[in-house]
Write a protein that holds these residues in place. Structure first.
Motif, PDB file in Angstrom:
ATOM      1  N   TYR A 156       0.820  -1.215   0.000  1.00 52.82           N
ATOM      2  CA  TYR A 156       0.000   0.000   0.000  1.00 52.82           C
ATOM      3  C   TYR A 156       0.858   1.271   0.000  1.00 52.82           C
ATOM      4  O   TYR A 156       0.439   2.310  -0.505  1.00 52.82           O
ATOM      5  CB  TYR A 156      -0.964   0.003   1.191  1.00 52.82           C
ATOM      6  CG  TYR A 156      -2.309  -0.605   0.850  1.00 52.82           C
ATOM      7  CD1 TYR A 156      -3.125  -0.031  -0.114  1.00 52.82           C
ATOM      8  CD2 TYR A 156      -2.756  -1.749   1.496  1.00 52.82           C
ATOM      9  CE1 TYR A 156      -4.346  -0.580  -0.443  1.00 52.82           C
ATOM     10  CE2 TYR A 156      -3.984  -2.311   1.175  1.00 52.82           C
ATOM     11  CZ  TYR A 156      -4.786  -1.727   0.209  1.00 52.82           C
ATOM     12  OH  TYR A 156      -5.996  -2.272  -0.116  1.00 52.82           O
ATOM     13  N   ILE A 157       2.070   1.185   0.584  1.00 51.01           N
ATOM     14  CA  ILE A 157       2.996   2.332   0.501  1.00 51.01           C
ATOM     15  C   ILE A 157       3.358   2.578  -0.961  1.00 51.01           C
ATOM     16  O   ILE A 157       3.373   3.725  -1.431  1.00 51.01           O
ATOM     17  CB  ILE A 157       4.266   2.071   1.341  1.00 51.01           C
ATOM     18  CG1 ILE A 157       3.923   2.092   2.847  1.00 51.01           C
ATOM     19  CG2 ILE A 157       5.339   3.123   1.045  1.00 51.01           C
ATOM     20  CD1 ILE A 157       5.054   1.643   3.751  1.00 51.01           C
ATOM     21  N   ILE A 158       3.644   1.502  -1.706  1.00 52.69           N
ATOM     22  CA  ILE A 158       3.973   1.619  -3.138  1.00 52.69           C
ATOM     23  C   ILE A 158       2.798   2.210  -3.905  1.00 52.69           C
ATOM     24  O   ILE A 158       2.962   3.136  -4.715  1.00 52.69           O
ATOM     25  CB  ILE A 158       4.348   0.235  -3.709  1.00 52.69           C
ATOM     26  CG1 ILE A 158       5.698  -0.224  -3.141  1.00 52.69           C
ATOM     27  CG2 ILE A 158       4.408   0.274  -5.234  1.00 52.69           C
ATOM     28  CD1 ILE A 158       6.059  -1.648  -3.490  1.00 52.69           C
ATOM     29  N   ILE A 159       1.603   1.687  -3.647  1.00 57.04           N
ATOM     30  CA  ILE A 159       0.414   2.161  -4.374  1.00 57.04           C
ATOM     31  C   ILE A 159       0.141   3.628  -4.052  1.00 57.04           C
ATOM     32  O   ILE A 159      -0.181   4.428  -4.943  1.00 57.04           O
ATOM     33  CB  ILE A 159      -0.815   1.286  -4.022  1.00 57.04           C
ATOM     34  CG1 ILE A 159      -0.601  -0.141  -4.544  1.00 57.04           C
ATOM     35  CG2 ILE A 159      -2.088   1.871  -4.621  1.00 57.04           C
ATOM     36  CD1 ILE A 159      -1.581  -1.154  -3.981  1.00 57.04           C
ATOM     37  N   SER A 160       0.273   4.014  -2.773  1.00 54.61           N
ATOM     38  CA  SER A 160       0.040   5.417  -2.389  1.00 54.61           C
ATOM     39  C   SER A 160       1.051   6.339  -3.061  1.00 54.61           C
ATOM     40  O   SER A 160       0.694   7.406  -3.580  1.00 54.61           O
ATOM     41  CB  SER A 160       0.131   5.567  -0.869  1.00 54.61           C
ATOM     42  OG  SER A 160      -0.839   4.765  -0.218  1.00 54.61           O
TER      43      SER A 160
END
Length: 565
Positions: A156-160
């Motif tokens: 989710y860090i990557i997606i954000s």
């Protein structure tokens, strides 16, 4: 008129009744069968059919939503809002999707479902992005990133971060976006995402960034890689955007046949879903490529398809830009087809819409200013009511007043200095124009026969004002003067003592200065319209080069000309 026997009425009644009963039974069977599905099954089915059969996806999402509402199951209710919001995104109903995401966010916070909360922040931010409401995008993406870091959830860090990179691209920070996306792709290679389309979308976004940087070969390379990933996981929406990006990259490379092929692929994919915004853009881009191939009737048909979609939509920021470009290109195509009446009609529509957008921007700025004043007044009133120490309040007021006075005075002094500087620059520019008219440039002596031939052809293109074409590039000019880009670049460097891009800017800015000086009607156009008229793809680029050349902004030059004349 022949009468229908009573028995026929009886037969007709029983026929209608039996059909209605049959439909009712089928409906009941469908509803009853949905009740046997678990909430997770409904979520997965809604996701599966979101792009291939949006009506069926909506049935599953509504069942999940109603189940949550009727059973007071907040988790199902929040996921129901999430799924319905995504369906409205596919349909281009971004306002409706934002309403549903807000309700889902409120419930997710109350039940402490952090992963759903992250997802809702991301899709809400993206809906604002599609609406071009940039000031509302970043707070949502930042909220998603903060929750992701708190959970230490790398996917989710990557997606954000990828969503933040996309926003950077929208506001022109392409190189910053590129660095984020490259790093994301490295981290993502060894990860498994809950959403199987995530890796394909990461590669798609990287290809799109290269497209925006006009690195077309890299854009095509990564877009094809994204296409392979998307087809593996049946990522239909992503596939349509990939074909769109390939169409634009091939257009930039002047490979118009491939451009049209890829845009037609995208149209075929997106047409069943009803995303009118994307469909209108695809028809516009296809019409643009057809025009380059001089397939004028086909170009008109494609551009009119774009126009018809847009005039039926609610007029938002992005739609008005595409519609304006469509009107302008229709005017050019009809002119090439020797239909000057239609060309004039569409050009008038283009100018009217351009002026309407200018008036709208002025009103928005005024409204923002008024809202800002009201917010300040409200804040001061609240602070005053809470302040018990009147003497301290008065002292604070005096300090603020003194600081404000100093700031205002410094701003005023700075404004006066800039005004004087701009006026002097304007006078020097006018004097320079008058002197250029009186003096004839000395002819350049050229011994190299080949270079002389190229420069003569180049001068011929200048007389024809080919530099006003937005496709005036090193490659296209090289073809026109019958040489290769490398030799043309060297010739311009050697004999005009500047790079090709500086040469192009020099021609365009000089043309703009002289035409603004002599043509009152041209002065009445907006800066954006003038920029497009002289070959620039964005008003910011025109403004930057005008300022570099003259020392003043185009808007100041125009207003000063009006006063001067």
């Amino acid at each position: 008129m022949k009468k229908i026997p009573p028995v026929s009425f009886i037969f007709l009644f029983f026929l209608i009744f039996s059909l209605s009963l049959n439909a009712s039974i089928k409906s009941r069977i469908q509803i009853d069968s949905l009740k046997s599905y678990s909430s997770d099954t409904l979520k997965n089915l809604s996701k599966t059919y979101r792009y291939s059969d949006v009506k069926k996806a909506k049935v599953y999402a509504e069942e999940l939503f109603n189940r949550g509402k009727n059973n007071n199951n907040l988790s199902d209710l929040a996921w129901g809002y999430h799924q319905l919001g995504l369906i409205n995104n596919v349909l281009g109903n971004y306002r409706k999707s934002i309403e549903q995401y807000n309700k889902g966010i409120s419930i997710s916070k109350s039940i402490h479902d952090s992963l759903l909360l992250i997802d809702l922040y991301l899709v809400k931010g993206t809906s604002y992005l599609f609406q071009k409401e940039y000031e509302k995008v970043l707070p949502n993406y930042d909220s998603a990133l903060k929750v992701s870091k708190k959970l230490k959830n790398l996917p989710y860090i990557i997606i954000s971060n990828d969503n933040i990179a996309y926003l950077k691209k929208e506001v022109g920070l392409f190189h910053e976006a590129l660095e984020i996306e490259k790093e994301n792709l490295k981290l993502a290679r060894n990860l498994v995402f809950d959403n199987e389309t995530t890796l394909a979308n990461l590669i798609l976004n990287l290809g799109e960034t290269y497209l925006m940087l006009e690195e077309n070969d890299s854009a095509i390379y990564y877009s094809k890689k994204a296409l392979g990933e998307s087809l593996l996981v049946d990522n239909i929406e992503g596939t349509s955007y990939i074909y769109k990006n390939l169409g634009l990259a091939y257009y930039n490379k002047e490979d118009y046949d491939r451009s049209i092929h890829n845009l037609e692929e995208a149209i075929a994919i997106i047409k069943p879903f009803g995303n009118q915004q994307l469909l209108s853009e695809l028809h516009y881009y296809k019409g643009r490529s057809l025009y380059q191939l001089q397939m004028l009737d086909d170009a008109i048909a494609s551009l009119k398809a774009s126009k018809n979609i847009l005039i039926q939509k609610d007029a938002d920021h992005e739609s008005s830009i595409i519609l304006m470009d469509t009107y302008k290109l229709l005017a050019e195509v009809y002119k090439s087809n020797n239909n000057y009446k239609e060309s004039g009609d569409y050009f008038e529509k283009y100018v009217a819409l351009d002026q309407e957008r200018d008036e709208s921007r002025i009103k928005v700025i005024g409204d923002l200013h008024q809202n800002n004043l009201q917010d300040k007044d409200s804040t001061i009133a609240t602070l005053a009511s809470e302040q018990k120490d009147q003497e301290k309040k008065y002292s604070t007021f005096l300090i603020i007043a003194a600081v404000s006075f100093v700031i205002i005075l410094s701003l005023l002094i700075n404004f006066i200095r800039k005004s004087k500087k701009n006026k002097l620059a304007f006078q020097n520019l006018i004097s320079s124009i008058e002197n250029d008219k009186k003096t004839n440039p000395n002819p350049i002596k050229i011994d190299d026969a080949k270079a002389k031939t190229i420069l003569n052809r180049l001068e011929n293109l200048e007389h024809k004002e080919f530099f006003l074409d937005s496709n005036f590039s090193l490659a296209t000019v090289a073809k026109k003067v019958k040489t290769n880009p490398t030799y043309l670049s060297k010739t311009i460097n050697a004999h005009k003592h500047m790079k090709f891009q500086d040469y192009a800017n020099e021609l365009r800015i000089n043309y703009a200065i002289n035409r603004l000086r002599e043509d009152k009607k041209f002065r009445s156009y907006s800066v954006q319209h003038i920029a497009k008229e002289i070959g620039y793809k964005s008003p910011n680029s025109f403004t930057k080069h005008f300022k570099n050349k003259t020392g003043i902004y185009p808007s100041f030059f125009i207003s000063s000309l009006k006063a001067y004349n």
